[in-house]
Design an enzyme around this catalytic site. Structure first.
Site, short mmCIF file in Angstrom:
data_model
loop_
_atom_site.label_atom_id
_atom_site.label_comp_id
_atom_site.label_asym_id
_atom_site.label_seq_id
_atom_site.Cartn_x
_atom_site.Cartn_y
_atom_site.Cartn_z
N HIS A 12 -5.03 6.55 -66.30
CA HIS A 12 -4.37 7.80 -66.66
C HIS A 12 -4.65 8.91 -65.65
O HIS A 12 -3.98 9.95 -65.67
CB HIS A 12 -4.71 8.24 -68.10
CG HIS A 12 -6.09 8.79 -68.31
ND1 HIS A 12 -7.12 8.03 -68.80
CD2 HIS A 12 -6.59 10.03 -68.13
CE1 HIS A 12 -8.20 8.79 -68.92
NE2 HIS A 12 -7.90 10.01 -68.51
N ASP A 25 -6.86 0.82 -68.99
CA ASP A 25 -6.96 2.18 -68.43
C ASP A 25 -7.85 2.22 -67.19
O ASP A 25 -8.75 3.06 -67.07
CB ASP A 25 -7.48 3.15 -69.49
CG ASP A 25 -7.10 4.61 -69.18
OD1 ASP A 25 -6.53 4.86 -68.10
OD2 ASP A 25 -7.37 5.48 -70.02
N SER A 62 -12.77 11.96 -66.70
CA SER A 62 -12.08 10.67 -66.76
C SER A 62 -12.21 9.90 -65.46
O SER A 62 -11.95 10.43 -64.38
CB SER A 62 -10.59 10.90 -67.05
OG SER A 62 -10.39 11.37 -68.36
#
Length: 211
Positions: A34, A77, A158
């Site tokens: 992402h 992811d 992230s």
């Protein structure tokens, strides 16, 4: 700190910050899908020689590297980015195993929460959740074994590393859920399998290009 990079996805309409870390001396960086979603090229900064600086200084005064997104695993992811010309100070991390972490362990994160570069946080493993499903605002669906931790993370963490006491990577910090201290990292064995499934990327030559 020298293993962790600052990532900026400048795709129009999807601008985002994230973290990543060096997993191969050829310039391979692991991060979240992402973070790279929607682009094939991404800005990459390594830790400045004098230490962390504010984001506006990083953007205005320090030239980035240009990373090429070479592989993505949307389900888990994960993404692999390659950068040419990383400085020798950008150290390769050592990947651990899922068995290296247990409930109650202290774990450590490095990332860029809310644009605060190279922040270090620590917390406790709350649970190991196998075959955890999750979704994002864009309705993308994901599935992986994840480590639930109380380690504070925010947008900008992230793709950054979650370290165990041994100094080895045990997870990839991925998202935080609503509620207090509900944060999740994709377990490291997924990353090891992903890297193993893409052996040729270490031999691909990337040339710095204007994004």
């Amino acid at each position: 700190m020298n293993s962790v990079v600052f990532l900026y996805n400048a795709t129009k309409g999807k601008e985002s910050l994230g973290a990543g870390f060096v997993v191969d001396k050829s310039g391979i960086i692991l991060t979240n899908w992402h973070v790279t979603n929607g682009t094939k090229e991404i800005y990459v900064w390594t830790l400045p020689a004098d230490g962390s600086v504010e984001t506006d200084v990083l953007f205005k005064e320090i030239d980035p590297h240009y990373g090429v997104v070479l592989a993505e695993n949307k389900t888990q992811d994960l993404a692999l980015v390659k950068v040419s010309g990383l400085t020798p100070s950008a150290k390769v991390v050592e990947l651990g195993n899922n068995e290296d972490v247990s409930i109650g362990d202290t774990v450590y994160a490095i990332g860029h929460p809310n644009g605060l570069p190279w922040s270090f946080t620590l917390g406790t493993v709350s649970q190991i959740r196998k075959n955890k499903k999750w979704t994002y605002e864009d309705k993308s669906e994901h599935l992986a074994t994840v480590i639930q931790t109380q380690t504070p993370i925010s947008p900008g963490n992230s793709g950054g590393p979650l370290f165990g006491d041994s100094g080895k990577i045990v997870g990839i910090n991925t998202w935080g859920a609503d509620g207090q201290n509900l944060n999740f990292a994709v377990a490291v064995d997924h990353a090891k399998e992903f890297i193993k499934a893409n052996p040729s990327i270490t031999k691909i030559n990337t040339i710095d290009a204007v994004i």
